[in-house]
Scaffold this active site. Sequence first.
Site, short mmCIF file in Angstrom:
data_model
loop_
_atom_site.label_atom_id
_atom_site.label_comp_id
_atom_site.label_asym_id
_atom_site.label_seq_id
_atom_site.Cartn_x
_atom_site.Cartn_y
_atom_site.Cartn_z
N LYS A 166 0.89 -1.18 0.00
CA LYS A 166 0.00 0.00 0.00
C LYS A 166 0.92 1.22 0.00
O LYS A 166 1.45 1.62 1.02
CB LYS A 166 -0.89 -0.01 1.24
CG LYS A 166 -2.22 0.72 1.11
CD LYS A 166 -2.15 2.16 0.67
CE LYS A 166 -1.83 3.11 1.77
NZ LYS A 166 -1.61 4.50 1.31
N GLY B 162 6.74 5.88 7.96
CA GLY B 162 5.88 7.07 7.92
C GLY B 162 6.01 7.87 9.19
O GLY B 162 7.05 7.82 9.86
N SER B 163 4.94 8.56 9.53
CA SER B 163 5.01 9.47 10.68
C SER B 163 4.88 8.70 12.00
O SER B 163 4.36 7.58 12.04
CB SER B 163 3.89 10.50 10.59
OG SER B 163 2.64 9.84 10.66
N GLY C 12 2.55 5.50 13.01
CA GLY C 12 3.26 4.29 13.46
C GLY C 12 2.69 3.75 14.76
O GLY C 12 2.54 2.54 14.94
N GLU D 156 9.60 2.39 10.82
CA GLU D 156 10.67 3.37 10.60
C GLU D 156 9.98 4.72 10.58
O GLU D 156 9.25 5.04 9.65
CB GLU D 156 11.40 3.07 9.28
CG GLU D 156 12.84 3.55 9.28
CD GLU D 156 12.96 5.05 9.13
OE1 GLU D 156 13.23 5.72 10.16
OE2 GLU D 156 12.77 5.55 8.03
N CYS E 16 13.88 11.30 6.25
CA CYS E 16 13.83 11.01 7.71
C CYS E 16 15.18 11.30 8.32
O CYS E 16 15.29 11.54 9.52
CB CYS E 16 13.44 9.57 8.01
SG CYS E 16 12.80 8.66 6.67
N GLU F 63 9.56 17.20 14.43
CA GLU F 63 9.95 16.95 13.05
C GLU F 63 9.15 17.87 12.12
O GLU F 63 7.92 17.83 12.11
CB GLU F 63 9.69 15.48 12.68
CG GLU F 63 10.30 15.15 11.33
CD GLU F 63 10.14 13.68 10.95
OE1 GLU F 63 9.06 13.13 11.18
OE2 GLU F 63 11.10 13.11 10.38
P1 ADP Z 1 3.33 11.14 5.93
O1 ADP Z 1 3.38 12.24 6.87
O2 ADP Z 1 4.63 10.70 5.35
O3 ADP Z 1 2.24 11.24 4.91
P2 ADP Z 1 1.86 8.97 7.14
O4 ADP Z 1 2.29 8.22 8.32
O5 ADP Z 1 0.55 9.68 7.19
O6 ADP Z 1 3.04 9.94 6.89
O7 ADP Z 1 1.84 8.06 5.84
C1 ADP Z 1 2.73 7.02 5.57
C2 ADP Z 1 1.97 5.87 4.96
O8 ADP Z 1 1.04 5.38 5.92
C3 ADP Z 1 1.13 6.23 3.74
O9 ADP Z 1 1.16 5.17 2.80
C4 ADP Z 1 -0.26 6.39 4.31
O10 ADP Z 1 -1.29 6.19 3.38
C5 ADP Z 1 -0.27 5.32 5.37
N1 ADP Z 1 -1.24 5.50 6.45
C6 ADP Z 1 -1.75 6.65 6.94
N2 ADP Z 1 -2.64 6.41 7.92
C7 ADP Z 1 -2.70 5.06 8.08
C8 ADP Z 1 -3.43 4.18 8.93
N3 ADP Z 1 -4.29 4.64 9.84
N4 ADP Z 1 -3.22 2.85 8.83
C9 ADP Z 1 -2.34 2.37 7.93
N5 ADP Z 1 -1.63 3.15 7.09
C10 ADP Z 1 -1.81 4.47 7.14
#
Ligand code: ADP
Length: 479
Positions: free
Chosen positions: A158, A211-212, A216, A233, A267, A368
């Site tokens: 995804k 991701g964030s 996480g 990460e 990151c 961040e």
């Molecule tokens: P960024 O600030 O880099 O957009 P996110 O953590 O929001 O950070 O996104 C990183 C990834 O996690 C993306 O692929 C996003 O679609 C996915 N994501 C965001 N929210 C969720 C969630 N609740 N469950 C699983 N994946 C998610």
Amino acid sequence: MASATFESLNPSTGEVIDSFPRSGADDVARAVDIARETWESWRLVPAPERGNILFRFAQVLEQHKAELSDLMTREMGKVKAEAGGDVQEAIDMSYYMGGEGRRLFGQTTPSELRDKFMMSVRMPVGVVGAITPWNFPIAIPAWKLCPAIVCGNTVVLKPAEDTPKLAQRFVDLLQEAGLPEGVVQIVHGFGEEAGDALVKHPDVPVITFTGSRETGVLVTKNAADELKHVHLELGGKNAIIVMDDADVDLAVDGILWSAFGTSGQRCTAASRVIVGSKVYEPLQSRLVERTEQLKLGYGLEEDVDVGPVINRAALEKIHSYTEIGEGEGAKLLTGGEIATDNGLDKGFFYRPTIFGDVDPQMRIAQEEIFGPTTALIRATDIDEAIRAANSVEFGLSSSIFTRDVNKAFRAMRDLNTGITYINAGTTGAEVHLPFGGTKGTGNGHREAGQAALDFYTEWKSIYVDYSGKLQRAQIDNAE
Ligand code: ADP
């Protein structure tokens, strides 16, 4: 298939690149079913054969490097050279993990009993759910998928909603390299929908997420009921330390590259620079001068140094931190504004920004920002510098510029991060060492290097008794 769609935009021009299915839980469930079924045969394909497919994938990526780099600049904004580096990282990872097909070493060790043999082997786990961000849109899928595949898992990917086209190309090229259908599938869509469904699906025992921090934590909670293996990460608030004895010109080169490369959206970006008090003034003036020479623009143009940030929400968040920094009493030395001249208003451009006289506890030195903003902090000696560097919730990368070998070794030991650089900036990981961070950057797992294999396999210990009689460990061999 999902009937709703979403669009991917060019962050330099605001133009639509393409539209993609906005998948939901049903689409995810279909992909997981196929991945689960495919796993039964894929896990039995000899690992060297799985590795050979990754060698071919590396070659296919090499053939398509220019095309993918060009698409990356258009879909994500990275300037040309950096986009090429992103693709190269995927090529390197694919070759490296391809080689693992002929290693995947386990152990043999003597038994305490006669006529008994013991060994440990790596077993694939099953279906891996890979959730990726937009900032390394080809490299990060490779960091996750190459080890997952060579270890005998199947994958549902995804990707981030900002870079779906690059992820689609990545998966298409895997098929072109000969990966059997069903081993890797992609579901496009939003995190709260497709991502969430993948994390919660009971037939996905492994989740790898970049991701964030907030997401996480949520992913970890959502995966807890099924006791999934979760690799995280997350963010960084990485510091470069410049000691008074450092080569200042070299340090300035390292800071510019680490703070403003990829518009600060790595990151491992250096969002703090901790500077010895004697060298603070000359470093500050050289850094500001060099920063003001950086050319902002569309990364397809040869002379552009800094591209856009990913989208409007990011632009607004980055700008809000300039207001926060000023409100906290930090000195805005350069930048601090959304760039709108020469057509830049069509995209999402932020001027490289430097704050001076920053206190390590200010929000701009703690949180961040994920944009082209860095903060200069003074330190009187190495102890104060290391204390300041460690005073954040993250622990991804760190760096020190010094000519003093004793200080360099102090830093290697005492900087509490997963990665430390000596006389280089905070970025530039290579694929054959572990990558990841301490504290709030993750949950103890690492990707890349040999460490990645531990996440994508389960250890199995096997005992073979060829004595033809009952032999009891810890009992029959006891005095
Ligand atoms: P960024 O600030 O880099 O957009 P996110 O953590 O929001 O950070 O996104 C990183 C990834 O996690 C993306 O692929 C996003 O679609 C996915 N994501 C965001 N929210 C969720 C969630 N609740 N469950 C699983 N994946 C998610």
